[in-house]
Write a protein that holds these residues in place. Structure first.
Motif, PDB file in Angstrom:
ATOM      1  N   LYS A 226       0.834  -1.207   0.000  1.00 31.85           N
ATOM      2  CA  LYS A 226       0.000   0.000   0.000  1.00 31.85           C
ATOM      3  C   LYS A 226       0.873   1.265   0.000  1.00 31.85           C
ATOM      4  N   ASP A 295       4.871  -1.242   3.173  1.00 28.31           N
ATOM      5  CA  ASP A 295       3.820  -1.388   4.176  1.00 28.31           C
ATOM      6  C   ASP A 295       2.530  -1.904   3.546  1.00 28.31           C
ATOM      7  N   SER A 296       1.880  -2.816   4.235  1.00 30.43           N
ATOM      8  CA  SER A 296       0.651  -3.409   3.705  1.00 30.43           C
ATOM      9  C   SER A 296      -0.608  -2.712   4.211  1.00 30.43           C
ATOM     10  N   GLU A 297      -0.450  -1.663   5.036  1.00 26.98           N
ATOM     11  CA  GLU A 297      -1.620  -1.007   5.617  1.00 26.98           C
ATOM     12  C   GLU A 297      -1.957   0.316   4.940  1.00 26.98           C
ATOM     13  N   SER A 298      -1.089   1.335   5.082  1.00 27.70           N
ATOM     14  CA  SER A 298      -1.441   2.651   4.550  1.00 27.70           C
ATOM     15  C   SER A 298      -0.219   3.554   4.527  1.00 27.70           C
ATOM     16  N   HIS A 301       0.500   4.702   8.084  1.00 29.68           N
ATOM     17  CA  HIS A 301       1.178   3.685   8.888  1.00 29.68           C
ATOM     18  C   HIS A 301       2.645   3.576   8.504  1.00 29.68           C
TER      19      HIS A 301
END
Length: 476
Positions: A226, A295-298, A301
């Protein structure tokens, strides 16, 4: 050649032309020059022909002819290797089997997170195809615009994302291979669990074309991150880089995808020869780390992860200064500095390259001890030290002293190699991390591998390739 040998060769080449088309069998020395010269242009061999099959079946047909006429084969992808593994020797007896026409992406399965590709596919094209499917193929190399996936697998390529995703071996689920007898093994299975006997896939990966020819592969894809964040961090020494690595792992866990070590001299060389890429810090530092988070969130983050990491590293006096990329363009600019180190080396002059791996904890001691040994024997030698610290892969390159000519320094390459490689061995390391053995290190591995290990390798080679036609003179 005698007349009889000439007649045999003519018959072989005629049979090759009938099998794949005359336009794909070249005996023209000028046309073939790029196929018989290595990437660094330090060695040029000779081939009786360059042959370019267009399918797996045509590869198999050519190999069956090579068996019949006892003609050696040098498989070649993008010819970007650095250890003379993809070029022929000077005998002129071998063909170069170029796989660049096998360049189709056969299938993309976004649910299974796999892609089936032919061995001649250029790595960058595979990356783009994965991106178009909203997926990531993480193998990334400086030569990705030229190298092919077949060569990547045959040399078990590493690159900058090994820390998170592993070498080429870890990114491959299945293979299609033409055996030295010209048979086709279809192992193109997109399975992550297949416990049905010996793992033949792993046998061919990293074998440098000495056991068979990889013609296609099923490779792993991953969800696109992300957000990606990049920072260039200045440090006092390698020990601080190791402290930073431990801290980054604890703070960022799987988000840590890149951790590249570069000496101050590396950055100075890039700034000298590519001034548009000069990176400005207030002070000059001994070591730098290029760090990347995926990062896999945002975005938020990712920013928080990086900010917390850099802040704590500064508070603990690990990092002395930092440049944090705030845009994709700035991130690419920082990575360009890293990727231009080999180009800056080449612009500075010829150098002696070492691609080694070590236990990560030993890298600081290795660098200090080895520099002392080199300087004792070759005063003024300049160390160009950089690499993938996160997986223990160090490119320990040495440039000639400023008061010595390149050729004079290169004439002592064997002695320098022994110093460096003996030191690597003493620290429990390997003299080849991701470049392979090829012909360049073929004799040198005998100094470091046990006779038992070498005999096991020879047994496998003889069992699969009893005629020794597959890339002879390479690896063993």
């Amino acid at each position: 050649m005698t007349a009889a040998l000439d007649n045999v060769l003519d018959s072989f080449l005629d049979a090759c032309r009938s099998a794949i088309g005359a336009q794909y069998v070249s005996i023209d020395a000028e046309q073939n020059a790029a196929y018989v010269t290595d990437w660094r242009r330090r060695f040029t061999g000779t081939a009786c022909a360059v042959v370019k099959p267009g399918s797996t079946e045509e590869v198999a047909a050519i190999i069956r002819l090579c068996n019949k006429f006892k003609v050696p084969v040098v498989p070649q992808g993008g010819n970007t290797g650095l250890v003379l593994g993809s070029v022929p020797d000077n005998s002129g007896s071998a063909i170069v089997l170029s796989l660049t026409r096998l360049n189709e992406i056969r299938a993309v399965d976004p649910v299974n997170n796999t892609m089936t590709v032919e061995s001649g596919c250029i790595l960058q094209n595979i990356q783009l195809a994965a991106e178009n499917a909203e997926r990531l193929f993480p193998l990334s190399l400086a030569s990705e615009g030229s190298c092919t996936i077949g060569g990547n697998l045959s040399s078990n390529a590493g690159g900058t994302a090994v820390l998170r995703y592993g070498n080429a071996r870890e990114l491959c689920l299945g293979l299609e291979v033409v055996t030295p007898q010209g048979e086709i093994w279809n192992g193109l299975r997109g399975l992550r669990k297949d416990n049905t006997g010996y793992d033949l896939r792993d046998l061919y990966i990293g074998a440098e074309g000495t056991l068979g020819i990889i013609t296609a592969a099923v490779i792993k894809l991953f969800p696109q991150p992300k957000a990606t964040r990049t920072a260039l961090l200045a440090l006092r020494n390698v020990d601080d880089a190791l402290r930073l690595f431990v801290l980054a792992q604890s703070k960022c866990n799987a988000a840590l995808t890149g951790f590249e070590l570069m000496s101050g001299f590396c950055l100075a060389l890039v700034g000298k020869h590519f001034p548009q890429m000069h990176v400005s810090f207030k002070d000059i530092h001994q070591q730098y780390v290029l760090l990347e988070l995926s990062d896999s969130e945002s975005d938020e983050h990712a920013n928080t992860l990086l900010e917390n990491l850099v802040s704590e590293a500064l508070q603990q006096d690990i990092v002395q200064d930092a440049i944090v990329a705030t845009s994709i363009a700035q991130s690419k600019a920082l990575w360009n500095v890293r990727e231009h180190i080999p180009l800056a080396q080449a612009a500075e002059g010829k150098n002696i390259k070492h691609d080694v791996s070590l236990p990560i904890s030993a890298i600081g001691n290795f660098i200090r001890a080895t520099e002392q040994l080199v300087q004792k024997t070759f005063p003024g030698a300049r160390m160009v030290t950089f690499g993938h610290l996160g997986d223990g892969n160090l490119h320990y390159n040495i440039a000639h002293p400023e008061d010595e000519t390149e050729d004079s320094f290169l004439s002592q390459q064997a002695a320098i190699n022994f110093i460096v490689h003996d030191s690597v061995h003493s620290f429990g390391g390997s003299i080849s991390a991701e470049h392979g053995i090829g012909a360049l290190k073929r004799e040198e591995i005998l100094r470091y591998k046990s006779e038992i290990e070498m005999n096991l390798m020879r047994t496998i080679k003889h069992a699969l390739d009893p005629l020794n036609i597959m890339n002879p003179g390479k690896v063993i």
